[in-house]
Design a protein around this motif. Structure first.
Motif, PDB file in Angstrom:
ATOM      1  N   ALA A 169     100.394  -8.284  48.565  1.00  0.00           N
ATOM      2  CA  ALA A 169     101.359  -7.182  48.469  1.00  0.00           C
ATOM      3  C   ALA A 169     102.791  -7.707  48.533  1.00  0.00           C
ATOM      4  N   ASN A 170     103.051  -8.660  49.416  1.00  0.00           N
ATOM      5  CA  ASN A 170     104.365  -9.267  49.535  1.00  0.00           C
ATOM      6  C   ASN A 170     104.751 -10.008  48.257  1.00  0.00           C
ATOM      7  N   GLU A 171     103.790 -10.717  47.675  1.00  0.00           N
ATOM      8  CA  GLU A 171     104.028 -11.428  46.413  1.00  0.00           C
ATOM      9  C   GLU A 171     104.433 -10.465  45.303  1.00  0.00           C
ATOM     10  N   LEU A 172     103.907  -9.250  45.365  1.00  0.00           N
ATOM     11  CA  LEU A 172     104.179  -8.258  44.327  1.00  0.00           C
ATOM     12  C   LEU A 172     105.422  -7.425  44.617  1.00  0.00           C
ATOM     13  N   GLY A 173     106.146  -7.766  45.691  1.00  0.00           N
ATOM     14  CA  GLY A 173     107.425  -7.118  45.952  1.00  0.00           C
ATOM     15  C   GLY A 173     107.478  -6.190  47.136  1.00  0.00           C
ATOM     16  N   TYR A 174     106.356  -5.984  47.829  1.00  0.00           N
ATOM     17  CA  TYR A 174     106.380  -5.148  49.031  1.00  0.00           C
ATOM     18  C   TYR A 174     107.008  -5.930  50.188  1.00  0.00           C
ATOM     19  N   LEU A 175     107.699  -5.237  51.063  1.00  0.00           N
ATOM     20  CA  LEU A 175     108.448  -5.870  52.146  1.00  0.00           C
ATOM     21  C   LEU A 175     107.582  -6.037  53.382  1.00  0.00           C
ATOM     22  N   TYR A 176     107.625  -7.235  53.961  1.00  0.00           N
ATOM     23  CA  TYR A 176     106.828  -7.476  55.167  1.00  0.00           C
ATOM     24  C   TYR A 176     107.635  -7.279  56.448  1.00  0.00           C
ATOM     25  N   ALA A 177     108.951  -7.200  56.332  1.00  0.00           N
ATOM     26  CA  ALA A 177     109.794  -6.995  57.515  1.00  0.00           C
ATOM     27  C   ALA A 177     110.925  -6.044  57.138  1.00  0.00           C
ATOM     28  N   PRO A 178     110.622  -4.758  56.964  1.00  0.00           N
ATOM     29  CA  PRO A 178     111.638  -3.811  56.487  1.00  0.00           C
ATOM     30  C   PRO A 178     112.822  -3.686  57.435  1.00  0.00           C
ATOM     31  N   LYS A 179     113.994  -3.516  56.823  1.00  0.00           N
ATOM     32  CA  LYS A 179     115.250  -3.381  57.572  1.00  0.00           C
ATOM     33  C   LYS A 179     116.038  -2.199  57.019  1.00  0.00           C
ATOM     34  N   THR A 180     117.032  -1.787  57.796  1.00  0.00           N
ATOM     35  CA  THR A 180     117.941  -0.748  57.341  1.00  0.00           C
ATOM     36  C   THR A 180     119.324  -1.026  57.930  1.00  0.00           C
ATOM     37  N   ASP A 181     120.282  -0.182  57.586  1.00  0.00           N
ATOM     38  CA  ASP A 181     121.621  -0.329  58.154  1.00  0.00           C
ATOM     39  C   ASP A 181     122.290   1.043  58.223  1.00  0.00           C
ATOM     40  N   ASP A 182     123.547   1.067  58.670  1.00  0.00           N
ATOM     41  CA  ASP A 182     124.226   2.350  58.860  1.00  0.00           C
ATOM     42  C   ASP A 182     124.464   3.085  57.549  1.00  0.00           C
ATOM     43  N   THR A 183     124.751   2.359  56.472  1.00  0.00           N
ATOM     44  CA  THR A 183     124.982   3.010  55.181  1.00  0.00           C
ATOM     45  C   THR A 183     123.768   3.815  54.767  1.00  0.00           C
ATOM     46  N   ILE A 184     122.585   3.256  54.955  1.00  0.00           N
ATOM     47  CA  ILE A 184     121.347   3.933  54.570  1.00  0.00           C
ATOM     48  C   ILE A 184     121.024   5.071  55.537  1.00  0.00           C
ATOM     49  N   GLU A 185     121.092   4.798  56.831  1.00  0.00           N
ATOM     50  CA  GLU A 185     120.688   5.802  57.818  1.00  0.00           C
ATOM     51  C   GLU A 185     121.638   6.985  57.894  1.00  0.00           C
ATOM     52  N   LYS A 186     122.923   6.752  57.568  1.00  0.00           N
ATOM     53  CA  LYS A 186     123.911   7.819  57.687  1.00  0.00           C
ATOM     54  C   LYS A 186     124.392   8.312  56.325  1.00  0.00           C
ATOM     55  N   CYS A 187     123.612   8.070  55.291  1.00  0.00           N
ATOM     56  CA  CYS A 187     124.038   8.397  53.932  1.00  0.00           C
ATOM     57  C   CYS A 187     124.167   9.909  53.713  1.00  0.00           C
ATOM     58  N   ASP A 188     125.286  10.296  53.114  1.00  0.00           N
ATOM     59  CA  ASP A 188     125.467  11.668  52.650  1.00  0.00           C
ATOM     60  C   ASP A 188     124.634  11.824  51.372  1.00  0.00           C
ATOM     61  N   PRO A 189     123.682  12.756  51.340  1.00  0.00           N
ATOM     62  CA  PRO A 189     122.814  12.906  50.168  1.00  0.00           C
ATOM     63  C   PRO A 189     123.566  13.070  48.845  1.00  0.00           C
ATOM     64  N   SER A 190     124.797  13.570  48.907  1.00  0.00           N
ATOM     65  CA  SER A 190     125.561  13.785  47.673  1.00  0.00           C
ATOM     66  C   SER A 190     125.933  12.455  46.999  1.00  0.00           C
ATOM     67  N   ARG A 191     125.808  11.359  47.728  1.00  0.00           N
ATOM     68  CA  ARG A 191     126.135  10.047  47.164  1.00  0.00           C
ATOM     69  C   ARG A 191     124.953   9.432  46.410  1.00  0.00           C
ATOM     70  N   ILE A 192     123.775  10.013  46.567  1.00  0.00           N
ATOM     71  CA  ILE A 192     122.579   9.434  45.953  1.00  0.00           C
ATOM     72  C   ILE A 192     122.501   9.836  44.483  1.00  0.00           C
ATOM     73  N   LYS A 193     122.364   8.838  43.634  1.00  0.00           N
ATOM     74  CA  LYS A 193     122.259   9.051  42.193  1.00  0.00           C
ATOM     75  C   LYS A 193     120.870   8.634  41.725  1.00  0.00           C
ATOM     76  N   MET A 194     120.189   9.517  40.998  1.00  0.00           N
ATOM     77  CA  MET A 194     118.894   9.188  40.403  1.00  0.00           C
ATOM     78  C   MET A 194     119.155   8.626  39.002  1.00  0.00           C
ATOM     79  N   LEU A 195     118.758   7.381  38.801  1.00  0.00           N
ATOM     80  CA  LEU A 195     118.955   6.727  37.512  1.00  0.00           C
ATOM     81  C   LEU A 195     117.667   6.821  36.706  1.00  0.00           C
TER      82      LEU A 195
END
Length: 262
Positions: A169-195
């Motif tokens: 799974a890791n070889e195929l791109g899945y994360l074995y040690a997931p992380k986050t930060d303040d930008t992600i945890e405190k994101c205003d949903p209006s900033r999210i763009k679906m491409l």
């Protein structure tokens, strides 16, 4: 212009000048899958069997060299951004994301959490047309925000929480040690763009930009992604992660000189 969008938003759209290699990649996937690839969500596969299917299909695509051919059709555009000496990820990731199967997705993250440098860009593109509700989510402008308070998290998804370093799974791109930060945890949903690029388009974005996969459509989302850099850019990735895409005259000669004394 892609340069302006990259600067302001952290991403830009590339239009392939030749989609013939993309259609050949479609054929490889179709030949490997037991069904119409975009109907894969209707099949009953356990995780091990599913991952092996994705790996075997990815390996066939890698052997075909079609990714480099596809990128080569737009080489002038990449040279404008990276210069004449460009490396690409040796093995692109093949993403097979069934609708509303959270375990198939990679949650919010920055690639710079996991070894990629600021200098590297991510190139993501659909192999089959995206249905409404499928795409890539990105926090616009996050490429220019510091990753503050980076910390490990426990993935709430049962499958992803069991991914280990070096596993399939890791070889195929899945994360074995997931992380986050303040930008992600405190994101205003209006900033999210679906491409949602069309078939024959791809999204080029900074690896430091916060992003995640999404698919709430009625079809399996099948995409590929890989990292691109100037050959001299710093990286924390392992040896062999990158391979040459193109070289200018000077770099080509220097590489030959180095080989003489190896």
């Amino acid at each position: 212009m892609i340069e302006k969008s990259l600067q302001e938003n952290g991403y830009g759209i590339i239009h392939f000048k030749n989609i013939a290699p993309l259609l050949e990649i479609q054929n490889i996937i179709t030949s490997q899958f037991p069904c119409v690839p975009t109907d894969f969500h209707q099949e009953s596969f356990d995780d091990e069997k599913r991952l092996l299917l994705v790996k075997n299909t990815r390996d066939e695509i890698t052997k075909s060299n079609l990714i480099k051919t596809l990128l080569g059709s737009n080489i002038d555009e990449f040279i404008k951004l990276f210069g004449p000496d460009i490396d690409v990820q040796s093995e692109a990731y093949l993403r097979v994301s069934r609708p509303n199967f959270e375990k198939d997705f990679i949650d919010w993250h920055r690639d710079t959490f996991y070894g990629n440098s600021y200098w590297e860009l991510n190139f993501w593109f659909p192999i089959f047309p995206l249905r409404e509700g499928a795409g890539l989510m990105i926090i616009q402008g996050s490429h220019l925000e510091a990753a503050t308070n980076v910390h490990s998290i426990v993935d709430e998804n049962n499958f992803r929480s069991k991914v280990t370093k070096g596993s399939l799974a890791n070889e195929l791109g899945y994360l074995y040690a997931p992380k986050t930060d303040d930008t992600i945890e405190k994101c205003d949903p209006s900033r999210i763009k679906m491409l949602t690029p069309e078939l024959g388009q791809g999204v080029l974005f900074f690896t430091h930009a916060a992003h995640r996969a999404h698919n709430s459509s009625e079809s399996t989302r099948i995409t590929m992604d890989l990292r691109i850099r100037n050959m001299l850019s710093p990286t924390n990735t392992k040896e062999g992660y990158f391979q040459p895409l193109t070289r200018g005259v000077v770099a080509s000669c220097v590489e030959k000189m180095i080989a003489l004394h190896a």
